[in-house]
Design a protein around this motif. Structure first.
Motif, PDB file in Angstrom:
ATOM      1  N   THR A  34       0.833  -1.207   0.000  1.00 17.37           N
ATOM      2  CA  THR A  34       0.000   0.000   0.000  1.00 17.37           C
ATOM      3  C   THR A  34       0.866   1.255   0.000  1.00 17.37           C
ATOM      4  OG1 THR A  34      -1.743  -1.198   1.169  1.00 17.37           O
ATOM      5  CG2 THR A  34      -1.858   1.205   1.198  1.00 17.37           C
ATOM      6  N   GLU A  35       1.958   1.213   0.787  1.00 15.89           N
ATOM      7  CA  GLU A  35       2.886   2.352   0.809  1.00 15.89           C
ATOM      8  C   GLU A  35       3.539   2.550  -0.554  1.00 15.89           C
ATOM      9  OE1 GLU A  35       5.785   2.220   3.915  1.00 15.89           O
ATOM     10  OE2 GLU A  35       4.326   1.582   5.423  1.00 15.89           O
ATOM     11  N   LEU A  36       3.936   1.428  -1.159  1.00 21.71           N
ATOM     12  CA  LEU A  36       4.573   1.513  -2.477  1.00 21.71           C
ATOM     13  C   LEU A  36       3.585   2.064  -3.510  1.00 21.71           C
ATOM     14  CD1 LEU A  36       7.153   0.865  -4.097  1.00 21.71           C
ATOM     15  CD2 LEU A  36       6.195  -1.405  -4.535  1.00 21.71           C
ATOM     16  N   GLU A  37       2.366   1.593  -3.416  1.00 23.37           N
ATOM     17  CA  GLU A  37       1.323   2.041  -4.337  1.00 23.37           C
ATOM     18  C   GLU A  37       1.119   3.561  -4.236  1.00 23.37           C
ATOM     19  OE1 GLU A  37      -3.068   0.293  -5.560  1.00 23.37           O
ATOM     20  OE2 GLU A  37      -2.473   0.360  -3.450  1.00 23.37           O
ATOM     21  N   SER A  38       1.253   4.076  -3.013  1.00 17.25           N
ATOM     22  CA  SER A  38       1.005   5.506  -2.797  1.00 17.25           C
ATOM     23  C   SER A  38       2.137   6.396  -3.323  1.00 17.25           C
ATOM     24  CB  SER A  38       0.792   5.781  -1.305  1.00 17.25           C
ATOM     25  OG  SER A  38       1.995   5.564  -0.585  1.00 17.25           O
ATOM     26  N   VAL A  39       3.353   5.850  -3.425  1.00 15.94           N
ATOM     27  CA  VAL A  39       4.486   6.677  -3.877  1.00 15.94           C
ATOM     28  C   VAL A  39       4.797   6.505  -5.353  1.00 15.94           C
ATOM     29  CG1 VAL A  39       5.533   6.754  -1.581  1.00 15.94           C
ATOM     30  CG2 VAL A  39       6.219   4.960  -3.192  1.00 15.94           C
ATOM     31  N   VAL A  40       4.214   5.488  -5.980  1.00 15.62           N
ATOM     32  CA  VAL A  40       4.401   5.306  -7.421  1.00 15.62           C
ATOM     33  C   VAL A  40       3.316   6.114  -8.127  1.00 15.62           C
ATOM     34  CG1 VAL A  40       4.313   3.677  -9.337  1.00 15.62           C
ATOM     35  CG2 VAL A  40       5.487   3.046  -7.215  1.00 15.62           C
ATOM     36  N   GLY A  41       3.729   7.126  -8.852  1.00 14.02           N
ATOM     37  CA  GLY A  41       2.744   8.001  -9.486  1.00 14.02           C
ATOM     38  C   GLY A  41       3.184   8.502 -10.839  1.00 14.02           C
ATOM     39  N   LYS A  42       2.414   9.432 -11.354  1.00 11.70           N
ATOM     40  CA  LYS A  42       2.622   9.975 -12.694  1.00 11.70           C
ATOM     41  C   LYS A  42       3.977  10.676 -12.791  1.00 11.70           C
ATOM     42  CE  LYS A  42       0.223  12.969 -16.031  1.00 11.70           C
ATOM     43  NZ  LYS A  42      -0.983  13.824 -16.226  1.00 11.70           N
ATOM     44  N   VAL A  43       4.649  10.463 -13.925  1.00  7.29           N
ATOM     45  CA  VAL A  43       5.960  11.063 -14.162  1.00  7.29           C
ATOM     46  C   VAL A  43       5.963  11.700 -15.551  1.00  7.29           C
ATOM     47  CG1 VAL A  43       8.429  10.630 -14.412  1.00  7.29           C
ATOM     48  CG2 VAL A  43       7.128   9.370 -12.688  1.00  7.29           C
ATOM     49  N   GLU A  44       6.460  12.936 -15.611  1.00  8.50           N
ATOM     50  CA  GLU A  44       6.532  13.634 -16.892  1.00  8.50           C
ATOM     51  C   GLU A  44       7.974  13.988 -17.235  1.00  8.50           C
ATOM     52  OE1 GLU A  44       3.986  17.025 -16.754  1.00  8.50           O
ATOM     53  OE2 GLU A  44       2.139  15.834 -16.887  1.00  8.50           O
ATOM     54  N   THR A  45       8.334  13.742 -18.503  1.00 11.72           N
ATOM     55  CA  THR A  45       9.638  14.165 -19.012  1.00 11.72           C
ATOM     56  C   THR A  45       9.390  15.080 -20.205  1.00 11.72           C
ATOM     57  OG1 THR A  45       9.869  12.329 -20.570  1.00 11.72           O
ATOM     58  CG2 THR A  45      10.623  11.949 -18.318  1.00 11.72           C
ATOM     59  N   SER A  46      10.463  15.493 -20.852  1.00 12.06           N
ATOM     60  CA  SER A  46      10.297  16.427 -21.963  1.00 12.06           C
ATOM     61  C   SER A  46       9.529  15.825 -23.138  1.00 12.06           C
ATOM     62  CB  SER A  46      11.671  16.914 -22.440  1.00 12.06           C
ATOM     63  OG  SER A  46      12.451  15.805 -22.858  1.00 12.06           O
ATOM     64  N   LYS A  47       9.628  14.490 -23.314  1.00 15.17           N
ATOM     65  CA  LYS A  47       9.007  13.862 -24.489  1.00 15.17           C
ATOM     66  C   LYS A  47       7.870  12.902 -24.137  1.00 15.17           C
ATOM     67  CE  LYS A  47      13.112  14.100 -27.444  1.00 15.17           C
ATOM     68  NZ  LYS A  47      14.066  13.314 -28.269  1.00 15.17           N
ATOM     69  N   TYR A  48       7.852  12.391 -22.863  1.00 14.92           N
ATOM     70  CA  TYR A  48       6.880  11.341 -22.538  1.00 14.92           C
ATOM     71  C   TYR A  48       6.192  11.620 -21.210  1.00 14.92           C
ATOM     72  CZ  TYR A  48       9.384   8.729 -26.131  1.00 14.92           C
ATOM     73  OH  TYR A  48       9.967   8.333 -27.305  1.00 14.92           O
ATOM     74  N   THR A  49       5.014  11.043 -21.089  1.00 15.42           N
ATOM     75  CA  THR A  49       4.296  11.025 -19.820  1.00 15.42           C
ATOM     76  C   THR A  49       4.079   9.558 -19.430  1.00 15.42           C
ATOM     77  OG1 THR A  49       3.163  13.099 -20.288  1.00 15.42           O
ATOM     78  CG2 THR A  49       2.175  11.662 -18.625  1.00 15.42           C
ATOM     79  N   TYR A  50       4.468   9.239 -18.197  1.00 14.73           N
ATOM     80  CA  TYR A  50       4.331   7.865 -17.685  1.00 14.73           C
ATOM     81  C   TYR A  50       3.222   7.848 -16.630  1.00 14.73           C
ATOM     82  CZ  TYR A  50       9.031   7.242 -19.689  1.00 14.73           C
ATOM     83  OH  TYR A  50      10.111   7.198 -20.537  1.00 14.73           O
ATOM     84  N   GLU A  51       2.262   6.957 -16.835  1.00 14.67           N
ATOM     85  CA  GLU A  51       1.189   6.812 -15.849  1.00 14.67           C
ATOM     86  C   GLU A  51       1.213   5.370 -15.333  1.00 14.67           C
ATOM     87  OE1 GLU A  51      -2.568   8.988 -16.551  1.00 14.67           O
ATOM     88  OE2 GLU A  51      -1.776   9.221 -18.589  1.00 14.67           O
ATOM     89  N   PRO A  52       1.879   5.155 -14.176  1.00 11.58           N
ATOM     90  CA  PRO A  52       2.044   3.793 -13.653  1.00 11.58           C
ATOM     91  C   PRO A  52       0.870   3.353 -12.786  1.00 11.58           C
ATOM     92  CG  PRO A  52       3.535   5.313 -12.538  1.00 11.58           C
ATOM     93  CD  PRO A  52       2.680   6.131 -13.441  1.00 11.58           C
ATOM     94  N   GLN A  53       0.814   2.015 -12.624  1.00 10.22           N
ATOM     95  CA  GLN A  53      -0.198   1.421 -11.756  1.00 10.22           C
ATOM     96  C   GLN A  53       0.384   0.159 -11.121  1.00 10.22           C
ATOM     97  OE1 GLN A  53      -3.658  -0.097 -13.782  1.00 10.22           O
ATOM     98  NE2 GLN A  53      -4.946  -0.018 -11.960  1.00 10.22           N
ATOM     99  N   LEU A  54       0.050  -0.046  -9.853  1.00 15.99           N
ATOM    100  CA  LEU A  54       0.475  -1.261  -9.157  1.00 15.99           C
ATOM    101  C   LEU A  54      -0.738  -2.102  -8.818  1.00 15.99           C
ATOM    102  CD1 LEU A  54       3.221  -0.267  -6.563  1.00 15.99           C
ATOM    103  CD2 LEU A  54       3.476  -1.830  -8.477  1.00 15.99           C
ATOM    104  N   LEU A  55      -0.622  -3.413  -9.065  1.00 10.58           N
ATOM    105  CA  LEU A  55      -1.697  -4.336  -8.704  1.00 10.58           C
ATOM    106  C   LEU A  55      -1.118  -5.434  -7.820  1.00 10.58           C
ATOM    107  CD1 LEU A  55      -3.565  -4.791 -12.111  1.00 10.58           C
ATOM    108  CD2 LEU A  55      -4.353  -3.509 -10.116  1.00 10.58           C
ATOM    109  N   PHE A  56      -1.846  -5.766  -6.780  1.00 11.66           N
ATOM    110  CA  PHE A  56      -1.464  -6.897  -5.927  1.00 11.66           C
ATOM    111  C   PHE A  56      -2.114  -8.152  -6.499  1.00 11.66           C
ATOM    112  CE2 PHE A  56      -2.540  -9.751  -2.386  1.00 11.66           C
ATOM    113  CZ  PHE A  56      -1.281 -10.000  -1.879  1.00 11.66           C
TER     114      PHE A  56
END
Length: 567
Positions: A34-56
């Protein structure tokens, strides 16, 4: 009310403690997830946007996925399924890739245990993964949580399967060897016990893809080398491979109903790493248990008759292709083995006559030649002590032959019964030579040397004391008669001048004799040919009618020479 022995109570308590420990670890892991899930989030760079998700997924298995969208609007999705317990803690670290910070993970021993997906399609397995982070502080939090989760995940996996005995392990395998489905192929798999034999199982695999084929395997878990149970990875397919001990071809194999040569390894397909891991765990546990089950299933032979009867009953008629092999063994220490090879055009019968006490029990093992499994029986010191007949015709004496077996179960039980037969026949063997002193042994010997006929040759033989009052000196006379005529040979010497260690069988073709040599091979034997004195000799032979006659003469001569020397 249940009653436990001290040992059973200890095992029960250990199992309870493991179960309690496992129950305690899972909530702790879930909290970290749950802690890991809360700190893994959206990341933006100059060329890409990363939208991560964690599933148990389950236990300590998670699925990390993200969509990667470019500034031009192109979107791809990626996913990674892994068990936190597999991560090498020394490889968890942050790194920078231009304008992106990632947390690197690598699997222990560089194993490809991370299942990868691209756009929801399974691609392959890999050994490493990168989790994207928004900045260095975010990356450090991700790393710290994963480092805490690894030892907890290891404990969860250690206590995942609580199988207490062989029966529970076998039932688990029957339930959990199941179908594996991939994008292009599927494998319908089932494993069932063979109730006839301890440890024996039957595995069936129907592979369906561009074509369909069925493979059937019959083997004993006790024959598997526990050190070879390992993952088998090929592209997007994951499985578990194992081999037989010493890579012996002990696995009976058929394809689409047709018998094939025996093999030494198998791959069971799985849908993912976790299924393979559980199979690996249970196989590793059950193999030594199966060995114990097989050993305890062997009968206890109280008499040689029981052991010999088992050998006879276990000797089977077998079919290989268009040929049938009818085999039979009598149930006696003086053994007679017959094998008749029958085909459409002919029938050939071969017989071997021998004594079980002459068989080397140290080298009895089963082996494979193509689709034929056999036990090779070899005489001690490879002496040619087997009388052989081919369709009733006497052949030269031989040292070995192959007893064909139906499968590994038949072979291992024949091996066991044969070894016991040899042991019990040796214990019960009693030579014809009397035990009551030198005079009785000499008297027996003089009456035991007989005439022998070998094909067209005749040997008229006699052994007598030179002086009836002297038990030390003797004369051996042999008249050799063949189609060309006859000749008389006479040897005179003292018993004490013979080397008792070199009195042994002497076999040449269809002829068997007892060979005698002097001490240090000294030429001190007085020798006559047709009444004329010849040069002194250091050896001569006494012809016999068969192995048993030779064996008794050898025993008598060794005893007499030993007593004559005062030993």
């Amino acid at each position: 009310m249940l009653a436990f022995t001290k040992s059973a109570t200890q095992i029960f308590l250990v199992c309870i403690l493991f179960a309690i420990d496992a129950l305690a670890q899972q909530p702790e892991f879930n909290k970290l997830f749950t802690e890991l899930e809360s700190v893994v989030g959206k990341v933006e760079t100059s060329k890409y946007t990363y939208e991560p998700q964690l599933l148990f997924e389950h236990t300590s298995v998670i699925k990390y996925s993200y969509t990667k969208t470019s500034t031009k609007g192109t979107t791809n999705s990626y996913a990674y399924e892994l068990n936190i317990a597999d991560i090498d803690p020394y490889t968890v670290r942050e790194s920078t890739e231009r304008d992106l910070i990632v947390v690197n993970l690598k699997i222990k021993n560089s194993q490809d245990l991370i299942k990868t997906f691209q756009d929801q399609e399974v691609k392959s397995y890999t050994e490493e993964l990168q989790i994207v982070a928004s900045n260095i502080d975010n990356a450090r939090k991700i790393r710290q949580i994963i480092e805490k989760a690894i030892p907890i995940a290891e404990k969860i996996m250690l206590n995942k399967l609580s199988l207490k005995n062989y029966e529970e392990m076998l039932s688990w395998l029957e339930t959990n060897v199941k179908d594996a489905i991939y994008s292009d192929e599927s494998y319908a798999q089932s494993l069932q016990r063979d109730a006839a034999y301890a440890g024996k199982v039957k595995l069936s695999i129907v592979e369906t893809g561009r074509s369909s084929k069925q493979a059937d395997y019959s083997f004993n878990l006790a024959d598997i080398n526990v050190n070879t149970v390992r993952f088998d990875i090929s592209g997007s397919e994951f499985g578990l491979e194992f081999e037989t001990k010493r890579k012996n071809n002990l696995i009976k194999f058929s394809q689409d109903g047709l018998s094939k040569p025996f093999i030494n390894d198998i791959v069971i397909k799985t849908n993912n790493v976790e299924e393979a891991r559980d199979l690996q765990t249970v196989l590793t546990l059950i193999i030594p248990e199966a060995e114990a089950q097989v050993e305890s299933s062997f009968p206890v032979f109280k008499t040689k008759s029981d052991a010999l009867a088992a050998v006879s009953a276990g000797t089977k008629t077998l079919a290989y292709g268009d040929n049938t092999y009818e085999q039979s063994f009598n149930a006696d220490c003086l053994a007679e083995y017959a094998i008749t090879q029958i085909s459409e055009s002919k029938s050939e019968k071969k017989q071997h006559v021998f004594n079980w006490i002459d068989i080397n029990d140290k080298v009895i093992d089963y082996d494979i030649s193509g689709s034929k499994m056999y036990i090779e029986l070899i005489t001690n010191k490879k002496q040619k002590l087997m009388k052989v007949y081919d369709n009733g015709e006497l052949l030269p004496y031989d040292e070995s032959f192959k007893l064909y077996c139906e499968d590994a179960e038949n072979a291992r039980r024949q091996q066991y019964a044969i070894k016991k037969s040899i042991e019990l026949c040796r214990k019960s063997y009693r030579p014809l030579v009397p035990n009551d002193g030198l005079k009785a042994k000499v008297n027996w010997l003089t009456g035991a040397v007989k005439d022998v006929r070998e094909g067209g040759d005749t040997y008229s033989q006699s052994l007598a004391l030179v002086d009836k009052g002297n038990l030390e000196k003797f004369k051996f006379t042999k008249i050799e008669i063949d189609e060309k005529g006859s000749k008389e040979l006479i040897y005179e010497l003292n018993f004490a001048d013979l080397n008792e260690r070199n009195i042994d069988f002497d076999v040449s073709g269809r002829s068997i004799s007892v060979k005698l040599e002097t001490n240090f091979k000294e030429k001190i034997i007085k020798y006559y040919k047709d009444g004329e004195i010849q040069n002194y000799e250091n050896e001569f032979t006494i012809h016999t009618n068969d192995v048993e006659e030779s064996r008794n003469l050898i025993r008598a001569l060794v005893d007499i020479v030993t007593l004559a020397k005062g030993k």
